[in-house]
Design a protein around this motif. Structure first.
Motif, mmCIF file in Angstrom:
data_model
loop_
_atom_site.group_PDB
_atom_site.id
_atom_site.type_symbol
_atom_site.label_atom_id
_atom_site.label_comp_id
_atom_site.label_asym_id
_atom_site.label_seq_id
_atom_site.Cartn_x
_atom_site.Cartn_y
_atom_site.Cartn_z
ATOM 1 N N UNK A 17 1.110 -1.223 -0.293
ATOM 2 C CA UNK A 17 0.021 0.266 0.545
ATOM 3 C C UNK A 17 1.315 1.437 0.015
ATOM 4 N N UNK A 18 1.024 2.210 -1.113
ATOM 5 C CA UNK A 18 1.436 3.271 -0.670
ATOM 6 C C UNK A 18 1.065 4.413 -1.275
ATOM 7 N N UNK A 19 -0.588 4.005 -0.511
ATOM 8 C CA UNK A 19 -0.834 5.475 -1.169
ATOM 9 C C UNK A 19 -0.895 6.750 0.099
ATOM 10 N N UNK A 20 -0.261 6.420 1.244
ATOM 11 C CA UNK A 20 0.253 7.495 2.239
ATOM 12 C C UNK A 20 1.151 8.283 1.830
ATOM 13 N N UNK A 21 2.170 7.455 1.295
ATOM 14 C CA UNK A 21 4.080 8.270 0.754
ATOM 15 C C UNK A 21 3.287 9.042 -0.893
ATOM 16 N N UNK A 22 2.321 8.401 -1.586
ATOM 17 C CA UNK A 22 2.062 8.843 -2.852
ATOM 18 C C UNK A 22 1.439 9.931 -2.431
ATOM 19 N N UNK A 23 -0.278 10.099 -1.446
ATOM 20 C CA UNK A 23 -0.681 11.260 -1.703
ATOM 21 C C UNK A 23 0.296 12.161 -0.087
ATOM 22 N N UNK A 24 0.820 12.090 -0.132
ATOM 23 C CA UNK A 24 1.973 12.868 1.237
ATOM 24 C C UNK A 24 2.426 13.822 0.218
#
Length: 133
Positions: A17-24
């Motif tokens: 799940x790369x969403x936290x890094x990508x979104x930030x």
């Protein structure tokens, strides 16, 4: 910015799940949502994507103690060689004070601390001295 890249959303069950890094990171660089998951080579998207991949690689290594190049690649729709290249590119750019500060600022924004500090190896110390003088 040039023509807006087409946003491609991926759903792979084995990808991290790369969403936290990508979104930030998209927020930090003021990029449109999903732009880091495109294959564009525009510098304004390429460098933030490399940083996101570098952070995901470090998180994966910390958790699983193995590289997981292909698993990270699936999250970004890239092959394992591209992931290796992106990680090496960020490691090489960390010699630069400005780039290192930017990566540290991103880590502070995401984690509230610097989880992955830059520690140069012996050959790197001379190169770091040249970059920072």
């Amino acid at each position: 910015m040039r023509n807006q890249p087409q946003i491609i959303m991926l759903a792979t069950p084995t990808a991290i799940p790369a969403s936290l890094n990508v979104v930030s990171i998209e927020r930090y660089f003021d990029l449109p949502p999903g732009s880091l998951l495109t294959k564009t080579r525009y510098r304004e998207i390429l460098m933030p994507r490399q940083i996101a991949i570098w952070l995901d690689h470090n998180e994966y290594m910390e958790k699983h103690k193995v590289n997981g190049w292909s698993i990270i690649g699936r999250a970004y729709n890239l092959n394992h060689a591209s992931i290796i290249h992106n990680v090496k590119a960020v490691n090489n750019d960390l010699h630069n004070k400005t780039f290192k500060k930017m990566v540290y600022d991103i880590q502070l924004q995401i984690y509230g601390q610097i989880r992955y500090p830059y520690t140069p190896t012996e050959p790197d110390k001379e190169r770091t001295k040249i970059y920072n003088d």
